[in-house]
Scaffold this active site. Sequence first.
Site, short mmCIF file in Angstrom:
data_model
loop_
_atom_site.label_atom_id
_atom_site.label_comp_id
_atom_site.label_asym_id
_atom_site.label_seq_id
_atom_site.Cartn_x
_atom_site.Cartn_y
_atom_site.Cartn_z
N CYS A 1 51.86 59.83 28.60
CA CYS A 1 53.18 59.87 27.97
C CYS A 1 53.08 59.38 26.54
CB CYS A 1 54.18 59.03 28.76
SG CYS A 1 53.75 57.27 28.79
N CYS B 1 52.02 55.72 26.20
CA CYS B 1 50.57 55.49 26.21
C CYS B 1 49.99 55.76 24.83
CB CYS B 1 49.90 56.41 27.24
SG CYS B 1 50.43 56.16 28.94
N ASP C 1 33.81 77.07 49.98
CA ASP C 1 32.66 76.21 50.26
C ASP C 1 33.19 75.00 51.02
OD1 ASP C 1 30.02 75.06 50.00
OD2 ASP C 1 30.90 73.75 48.48
N ASP D 1 32.39 74.13 44.44
CA ASP D 1 32.23 73.05 43.45
C ASP D 1 30.80 72.77 43.06
OD1 ASP D 1 31.52 71.86 45.99
OD2 ASP D 1 31.69 69.92 45.00
N ASP E 1 27.07 76.92 44.01
CA ASP E 1 28.21 77.84 44.12
C ASP E 1 28.44 78.63 42.84
OD1 ASP E 1 28.97 77.07 46.75
OD2 ASP E 1 29.87 75.25 45.93
#
Length: 728
Positions: free
Chosen positions: A30, A33, A438, A622, A626
């Site tokens: 935000c 921050c 996967d 991931d 893959d």
Amino acid sequence: MQADIDFSHYLKSTGAGLIHLDLAVEGVNCAGCMAKIERNLSTIPDVTSARVNLTDSRLALEWKAGALDPALFVSRLAELGYKAYPFERNDAETQEARRAQGLLRRLGVAAFAAMNVMMLSVPVWSGNVSDMLPEQRDFFHWLSALIVLPAAAYSAQPFFSSALSALRARGVNMDVPISIGILLALATSVIETVNHAEHAYFDAAIMLIAFLLAGRFLDQNMRRRTRAFAGNLAALKAETATKFVSPTEIKTVPAAAIRPGDIVLLRPGERCAVDGNVIEGRSEVDQSLITGETLPTMAASGSAVFAGTVIRSGTLRVRASAASGGTLLDEISRLLDHALQARSRYLRLAERASRLYAPVVHATALLTMLGWLAYGASFHNSIVTAIAVLIITCPCALGLAIPAVQTVASGALFGSGVLLNAGDAIERIAEIDRVIFDKTGTLTLPELDVANLADIPDDVVKLAGRLALSSRHPVAAAVARKAGAASPLADIQEEPGQGVHGFHEGRPIRLGRPSFCGADDLANEILCRDPEASVVAFSHGESRYAFAVRQRLRPDAAEVIAALTRMGIAVEIVSGDREPAVRHAARMLGAHEWRAEVSPVDKIDRIEELARQGCKVLMVGDGLNDAPALAAAHASMSPVTATHMSQAVADAVFLGERLTPVVVAVKVSRKALRLMRQNLWLAVVYNVLAVPIAIAGLVTPLIAAAAMSGSSVIVMLNALRARARETV
């Protein structure tokens, strides 16, 4: 030995005695921050600039050369509650950002000029039907020319340069008719002004440029934002290596700075950043991201290790090896390159369509002019009618039809935790009719979980958790995390490859291998019931307990598979993991089709087999293994915890622990594809209705520009319907 981060690879000199550093900051959500970080870092002496980009979660710092250690900024951010990593913007992203900024500047100039010229046009329109003197009308026309001509010369450069490049290559593209229309409108307007005519078309030309730039900026901005998010995710993963710079000194450096022959240190819990061979040490190695196998393998002196593997126990010294044609990474890269070549056919189809559009528009305008000349009209009226045809057939609505929907839909997807990584991802995800998951790291969470916590007394769990804090082993970390431990026990020692031990309340206490804790019988009972689990034992005096630690399925995985099935999408699990583990996951999730112990080549073969059957596959994975399958599939997605190569290849990356973004991506993409088709039909219908009217000489260039602008507005309003949030 203490490892420090080597920032030298990321520091840039600005040439004014200042040093510049970009940091990717985790947790900036935000404006509060942003202000907190900028305010705090700006108070550090010798810091001249601290600016946070809220959109990209990046911090740009500048300070006086030689005055500060860059590590100070990382530690200060840690004190503020933010995790930061050095970030290096790649060339492609830098060029995208510069192009987007350039288009925005040109759009601002064109829009400002258009607003001013429209204000000047009002008295001319009203004066032509009243008593305005010719001298007054000429004054307004010349004033419009003074505003529009320099604005057009600057703002229309992207179209002019693109058209010139196409003509030099002896071809045409969509920018050729656009440029001809703009130049003819401007030239005719100047001639009309010189000849004291009632009408000039400066307003039409500058409006045309403004609307075309708006469409071009939307498309460019969407590409820039997705590239920036993907780059930021890569930086936040901080691929670094701990390198021996002397026999006793180590330093953390970027993985790109490691050279063949360098020696790196790998400690428990760390991910290997290089390919190489172990020269000293012994450790279990988790290769799940490479092979999909969840059970660790033992690495010792002489063993090969690969980038992406996780060190589970013990410490290794690894000599980085030179890349050679036979490594696992090279083989996967070759498969990846081969798979990516097939994807480029999508782009060639769009280029063919754009090449066809330009000659059709040119021929229509030319035939219109010749037809009116043959009919007996003056050259002036004929050329004005041809200009109106060029403007009214301008592909502004057609150019906005796809990028407008893509921009709105990508924003909706981002709000649901999906970051697009390819320009045509939405179209391809919308077309899928089968999903291949996967297992390891995709259907399961990357963090380990304790499966039998309810069978162990709470006081034992808490004590084991405190002891586990002294170990960096990921299995011990799972026990500490589930126990909610915050304070480690004192005087605890670690035996590499075995576990940690010490004394508590006068009795010996241990956590580690079952044999190390004298709990082999308890471990065998757990493994008989759950062969996929890893067992970590705990002993305190004569008491013995065993924790079953395993990968936890994503909390909504079963719900997601059920939702995909209800949508008519077939689901199967294809994993390199062992058959018992894959069978157990498939049974828990209700997936009827599954394959285990599958290699990267076998995954591609399965996808190609389904493609021959007419299926369009969405691959969700991931691991490094893959990546080729992700590239070969019709569409692909990866979790944010995936390897960098998988993230780079995937069409989309999803955030968080939940799998719901996969379903949301399919729903939003299907809706967006419907809106794209609607927009294309709106553009076609507009041309079918408007072109005959323009050919008939019933519209002026100004009316043609207004009609073109109206069609663009309709297309953009229709695109806004893609904002609606989708749920499972």
